[in-house]
Write an enzyme that holds these catalytic residues in place. Structure first.
Site, mmCIF file in Angstrom:
data_model
loop_
_atom_site.group_PDB
_atom_site.id
_atom_site.type_symbol
_atom_site.label_atom_id
_atom_site.label_comp_id
_atom_site.label_asym_id
_atom_site.label_seq_id
_atom_site.Cartn_x
_atom_site.Cartn_y
_atom_site.Cartn_z
ATOM 1 N N SER A 105 0.842 -1.193 0.000
ATOM 2 C CA SER A 105 0.000 0.000 0.000
ATOM 3 C C SER A 105 0.873 1.236 0.000
ATOM 4 O O SER A 105 2.024 1.204 0.465
ATOM 5 C CB SER A 105 -0.891 0.011 1.249
ATOM 6 N N TYR B 120 -1.618 -0.255 10.457
ATOM 7 C CA TYR B 120 -1.735 -0.715 9.067
ATOM 8 C C TYR B 120 -0.532 -0.260 8.256
ATOM 9 O O TYR B 120 0.080 -1.047 7.531
ATOM 10 C CB TYR B 120 -3.024 -0.167 8.465
#
Length: 260
Positions: free
Chosen positions: A145, A158
């Site tokens: 990501s 995250y």
């Protein structure tokens, strides 16, 4: 690398990016293993879509945070197809928590996200290594990501888990070559239910509009455009390994702080 008659195992492929990747691979003539953790109905719907292209599918439940289930998933793949050419480590999870809310994350939150987002891809790659090497020309794609590159995203935990995945991608690329290439995809904001549910409809719509307005290409990624990037690395990057491909429409050029 050609995908026709190859076999790809895509974790977390009952919806979103994983499902779009499975469909796109099937369109190329690749047999696909559809993995799910809880959404069996979605996984079987994706398999039906893939089979419409004339390929074979296998639908298999597994939680990638469990090493035994990772091994079983690979064993089931080999039992069904006798080979494995591509592993896409797409399964992931998060906890939505504003970055300034340091009290909003616990040790257990970090450990859970790492177990799925970082340790899961490691366990899957380890379980698949022998079969991938035997394929001669094989690939591992880790779904990271922009959060792992820029420290943005749904939560600090995250972002940290995806940053670790990017580092691991380089480490694995060093040790698995020359038979296996290992790369990562780094989506920015990805349109779809996952973010809409996590952010809420109003916040999602506002952030989507802001992302598009700030992107060099005036658009935001979708599961399908991310899948196209995966396909491009697989079939068009024969000398690319240990790299991270950012897919965000150029949002990072304006430092807009988008999130996946």
């Amino acid at each position: 690398m050609k995908l026709k008659n190859a076999v790809a195992l895509i974790t977390g492929s009952s919806s979103g990016i994983g499902a779009a990747t499975a469909r796109l691979f099937a369109e190329q003539g690749c047999h696909v293993v559809i993995n799910y953790s809880r959404n069996e109905e979605g996984a079987r719907a994706v398999a039906k879509d893939c089979e419409a292209f004339g390929v074979r599918t296998l639908v298999q439940q597994a939680d990638v945070s469990d090493d035994t289930q990772c091994q079983t998933l690979v064993e089931a793949t080999l039992a069904e197809f006798g080979r494995l050419d591509v592993l896409v480590n797409n399964a992931g999870t998060t906890k939505f928590c504003a970055h300034q809310d340091l009290d909003g994350l616990s040790k257990d939150d970090f450990l859970h996200l790492y177990a799925v987002n970082t340790v899961g891809p490691y366990q899957m790659t380890r379980a698949a290594e022998k079969a991938l090497r035997q394929a001669g020309t094989a690939q591992v794609i880790n779904m990271a990501s922009i959060a792992g590159l820029a420290g943005v995203g749904s939560s600090i935990a995250y972002a940290a888990s995806k940053g670790a995945l990017l580092t691991m991608t380089k480490s694995l690329a060093r040790v698995l070559g020359p038979e296996i290439r290992v790369n990562a995809i780094c989506p920015g904001f990805v349109q779809g239910e996952w973010l809409e549910k996590g952010l809420g409809k109003e916040a999602y719509a506002n952030l989507l509009a802001k992302t598009k307005a700030g992107a060099a290409l005036n658009d935001a990624a979708s599961p399908e455009t991310v899948a196209q990037a995966v396909l491009g690395l697989v079939i068009g990057g024969d000398l690319v390994t240990g790299e991270a491909l950012l897919v965000d429409g150029g949002s990072h050029l304006n430092a807009s702080g988008v999130r996946r």
